[in-house]
Write a protein that holds these residues in place. Structure first.
Motif, PDB file in Angstrom:
ATOM      1  N   LEU A  23       0.837  -1.209   0.000  1.00 17.95           N
ATOM      2  CA  LEU A  23       0.000   0.000   0.000  1.00 17.95           C
ATOM      3  C   LEU A  23       0.867   1.253   0.000  1.00 17.95           C
ATOM      4  O   LEU A  23       0.660   2.174  -0.798  1.00 17.95           O
ATOM      5  CB  LEU A  23      -0.914   0.009   1.227  1.00 17.95           C
ATOM      6  N   HIS A  24       1.835   1.301   0.908  1.00 19.10           N
ATOM      7  CA  HIS A  24       2.671   2.495   1.038  1.00 19.10           C
ATOM      8  C   HIS A  24       3.517   2.729  -0.206  1.00 19.10           C
ATOM      9  O   HIS A  24       3.770   3.877  -0.572  1.00 19.10           O
ATOM     10  CB  HIS A  24       3.557   2.387   2.284  1.00 19.10           C
ATOM     11  N   ALA A  25       3.961   1.646  -0.852  1.00 18.80           N
ATOM     12  CA  ALA A  25       4.740   1.783  -2.088  1.00 18.80           C
ATOM     13  C   ALA A  25       3.897   2.421  -3.190  1.00 18.80           C
ATOM     14  O   ALA A  25       4.425   3.044  -4.110  1.00 18.80           O
ATOM     15  CB  ALA A  25       5.264   0.423  -2.543  1.00 18.80           C
ATOM     16  N   ASN A  26       2.585   2.268  -3.067  1.00 18.21           N
ATOM     17  CA  ASN A  26       1.666   2.867  -4.035  1.00 18.21           C
ATOM     18  C   ASN A  26       1.000   4.122  -3.479  1.00 18.21           C
ATOM     19  O   ASN A  26      -0.049   4.551  -3.979  1.00 18.21           O
ATOM     20  CB  ASN A  26       0.609   1.838  -4.446  1.00 18.21           C
ATOM     21  N   ARG A  27       1.623   4.694  -2.436  1.00 17.05           N
ATOM     22  CA  ARG A  27       1.202   5.962  -1.835  1.00 17.05           C
ATOM     23  C   ARG A  27      -0.222   5.914  -1.288  1.00 17.05           C
ATOM     24  O   ARG A  27      -0.975   6.903  -1.331  1.00 17.05           O
ATOM     25  CB  ARG A  27       1.356   7.117  -2.836  1.00 17.05           C
ATOM     26  N   ILE A  28      -0.591   4.766  -0.747  1.00 13.09           N
ATOM     27  CA  ILE A  28      -1.904   4.617  -0.120  1.00 13.09           C
ATOM     28  C   ILE A  28      -1.713   4.439   1.380  1.00 13.09           C
ATOM     29  O   ILE A  28      -0.931   3.602   1.819  1.00 13.09           O
ATOM     30  CB  ILE A  28      -2.666   3.406  -0.700  1.00 13.09           C
ATOM     31  N   VAL A  29      -2.419   5.232   2.156  1.00 14.31           N
ATOM     32  CA  VAL A  29      -2.415   5.100   3.614  1.00 14.31           C
ATOM     33  C   VAL A  29      -3.752   4.491   4.016  1.00 14.31           C
ATOM     34  O   VAL A  29      -4.807   5.014   3.648  1.00 14.31           O
ATOM     35  CB  VAL A  29      -2.237   6.468   4.306  1.00 14.31           C
ATOM     36  N   HIS A  30      -3.719   3.385   4.748  1.00 16.98           N
ATOM     37  CA  HIS A  30      -4.959   2.713   5.130  1.00 16.98           C
ATOM     38  C   HIS A  30      -5.777   3.571   6.093  1.00 16.98           C
ATOM     39  O   HIS A  30      -6.984   3.730   5.943  1.00 16.98           O
ATOM     40  CB  HIS A  30      -4.662   1.348   5.756  1.00 16.98           C
ATOM     41  N   ARG A  31      -5.140   4.085   7.124  1.00 17.98           N
ATOM     42  CA  ARG A  31      -5.700   5.024   8.090  1.00 17.98           C
ATOM     43  C   ARG A  31      -6.643   4.412   9.123  1.00 17.98           C
ATOM     44  O   ARG A  31      -7.079   5.127  10.030  1.00 17.98           O
ATOM     45  CB  ARG A  31      -6.423   6.180   7.404  1.00 17.98           C
ATOM     46  N   ASP A  32      -6.968   3.151   9.024  1.00 19.00           N
ATOM     47  CA  ASP A  32      -7.858   2.575  10.034  1.00 19.00           C
ATOM     48  C   ASP A  32      -7.505   1.118  10.308  1.00 19.00           C
ATOM     49  O   ASP A  32      -8.375   0.251  10.342  1.00 19.00           O
ATOM     50  CB  ASP A  32      -9.318   2.693   9.581  1.00 19.00           C
ATOM     51  N   LEU A  33      -6.216   0.855  10.508  1.00 25.29           N
ATOM     52  CA  LEU A  33      -5.791  -0.508  10.824  1.00 25.29           C
ATOM     53  C   LEU A  33      -6.176  -0.848  12.259  1.00 25.29           C
ATOM     54  O   LEU A  33      -5.838  -0.127  13.195  1.00 25.29           O
ATOM     55  CB  LEU A  33      -4.283  -0.655  10.648  1.00 25.29           C
ATOM     56  N   LYS A  34      -6.873  -1.954  12.413  1.00 27.54           N
ATOM     57  CA  LYS A  34      -7.281  -2.467  13.719  1.00 27.54           C
ATOM     58  C   LYS A  34      -7.640  -3.934  13.519  1.00 27.54           C
ATOM     59  O   LYS A  34      -7.836  -4.389  12.377  1.00 27.54           O
ATOM     60  CB  LYS A  34      -8.469  -1.677  14.273  1.00 27.54           C
ATOM     61  N   PRO A  35      -7.722  -4.719  14.590  1.00 30.69           N
ATOM     62  CA  PRO A  35      -7.995  -6.151  14.433  1.00 30.69           C
ATOM     63  C   PRO A  35      -9.255  -6.447  13.631  1.00 30.69           C
ATOM     64  O   PRO A  35      -9.290  -7.400  12.844  1.00 30.69           O
ATOM     65  CB  PRO A  35      -8.127  -6.635  15.881  1.00 30.69           C
ATOM     66  N   GLN A  36     -10.284  -5.619  13.789  1.00 28.66           N
ATOM     67  CA  GLN A  36     -11.539  -5.868  13.084  1.00 28.66           C
ATOM     68  C   GLN A  36     -11.406  -5.704  11.574  1.00 28.66           C
ATOM     69  O   GLN A  36     -12.259  -6.190  10.819  1.00 28.66           O
ATOM     70  CB  GLN A  36     -12.631  -4.923  13.606  1.00 28.66           C
ATOM     71  N   ASN A  37     -10.370  -5.030  11.118  1.00 28.22           N
ATOM     72  CA  ASN A  37     -10.152  -4.821   9.686  1.00 28.22           C
ATOM     73  C   ASN A  37      -9.077  -5.744   9.119  1.00 28.22           C
ATOM     74  O   ASN A  37      -8.545  -5.488   8.036  1.00 28.22           O
ATOM     75  CB  ASN A  37      -9.770  -3.362   9.408  1.00 28.22           C
ATOM     76  N   ILE A  38      -8.747  -6.783   9.860  1.00 24.41           N
ATOM     77  CA  ILE A  38      -7.766  -7.763   9.405  1.00 24.41           C
ATOM     78  C   ILE A  38      -8.433  -9.130   9.384  1.00 24.41           C
ATOM     79  O   ILE A  38      -8.886  -9.627  10.419  1.00 24.41           O
ATOM     80  CB  ILE A  38      -6.528  -7.774  10.325  1.00 24.41           C
ATOM     81  N   LEU A  39      -8.552  -9.690   8.208  1.00 20.90           N
ATOM     82  CA  LEU A  39      -9.235 -10.969   8.038  1.00 20.90           C
ATOM     83  C   LEU A  39      -8.216 -12.072   7.774  1.00 20.90           C
ATOM     84  O   LEU A  39      -7.205 -11.845   7.113  1.00 20.90           O
ATOM     85  CB  LEU A  39     -10.227 -10.884   6.874  1.00 20.90           C
ATOM     86  N   VAL A  40      -8.496 -13.265   8.276  1.00 24.17           N
ATOM     87  CA  VAL A  40      -7.602 -14.403   8.080  1.00 24.17           C
ATOM     88  C   VAL A  40      -8.425 -15.586   7.587  1.00 24.17           C
ATOM     89  O   VAL A  40      -9.437 -15.950   8.194  1.00 24.17           O
ATOM     90  CB  VAL A  40      -6.873 -14.789   9.389  1.00 24.17           C
ATOM     91  N   THR A  41      -8.011 -16.174   6.471  1.00 25.30           N
ATOM     92  CA  THR A  41      -8.718 -17.329   5.920  1.00 25.30           C
ATOM     93  C   THR A  41      -8.413 -18.578   6.747  1.00 25.30           C
ATOM     94  O   THR A  41      -7.508 -18.579   7.586  1.00 25.30           O
ATOM     95  CB  THR A  41      -8.310 -17.581   4.460  1.00 25.30           C
ATOM     96  N   ARG A  42      -9.154 -19.630   6.484  1.00 22.01           N
ATOM     97  CA  ARG A  42      -8.931 -20.901   7.197  1.00 22.01           C
ATOM     98  C   ARG A  42      -7.525 -21.427   6.994  1.00 22.01           C
ATOM     99  O   ARG A  42      -6.965 -22.112   7.847  1.00 22.01           O
ATOM    100  CB  ARG A  42      -9.939 -21.950   6.720  1.00 22.01           C
TER     101      ARG A  42
END
Length: 219
Positions: A23-42
């Motif tokens: 993201l940062h290499a493409n000049r994008i800032v997420h701005r709302d990183l938190k556990p609820q916004n991180i998904l993990v597949t099986r």
């Protein structure tokens, strides 16, 4: 801890930083990183989600008031509203600590209380580092020498402790970047394992080659 599941703490953080570096290499800032916004597949594949607050980064931009859930908000946002990609790596530090203690590290109930809880852990920075445009005065907070980070986040090994301390740095210009974090010794064995696996896969594919060209034949 909601939002994270399958996979070791090390593997999850490695994938977070890989996504963040892209993201940062493409000049994008997420701005709302938190556990609820991180998904993990099986199968343990991690995906960053909810880009509703993401923005293309440009210098001297200011955050809107609705950005980064309070408990994961960087000090520079709380004090000045200015931001760069370092706001995301601060959030990573909060998430990293939470993987160990299974609860938010900085659970403030207001912006001022959030800063107090941050300074209780990392210490009040020198006055020389205090932003000139800060909405709160430096002497509004107690100057104390905090205990070692292990007091708040037990069971850290030396490499994990060093990485966490580099993420939770008050000055965003001195905070470790996602790309630099990927080269931190904490990840060294895991990255070496990935490289070895990739090399073995390539060798196996070569061993099945029958000498014919891989170029598709036109019909």
């Amino acid at each position: 801890m909601e939002g994270l599941g399958v996979g070791s703490d090390l593997d999850l953080m490695l994938q977070i930083f890989q996504g963040l570096d892209f993201l940062h290499a493409n000049r994008i800032v997420h701005r709302d990183l938190k556990p609820q916004n991180i998904l993990v597949t099986r199968s343990g594949v991690l995906k960053l989600a909810d880009f509703g607050l993401a923005r293309i980064y440009a210098s001297d931009m200011k955050l809107t008031t609705v950005v980064v859930t309070l408990w994961y908000r960087a000090p520079e946002v709380l004090l000045t509203g200015k931001y760069a990609t370092a706001v995301d790596t601060w959030s990573c530090g909060c998430i990293f600590a939470e993987l160990y203690i299974r609860r938010p590290l900085f659970k403030g109930n207001s912006e001022g209380d959030q800063l107090k809880k941050i300074f209780d852990v990392i210490g009040l920075p020198d006055l020389s580092e205090w932003p000139e445009s800060a909405v709160l005065l430096w002497n509004s907070f107690r100057s104390i020498r905090p205990p070692p980070i292990d007091h708040f986040v037990p069971e850290l090994d030396n490499q994990a402790r060093d990485l966490l301390e580099k993420l939770l740095v008050f000055n965003p210009e001195r905070r470790i970047s996602a790309r630099t974090a990927l080269h931190h010794p904490y990840f060294r064995d895991d990255l070496e394992s990935i490289r070895t696996t990739s090399s073995l896969s390539a060798s196996e594919n070569d061993s099945f080659s029958d000498g014919r060209s891989d170029t598709p034949v036109s019909k």
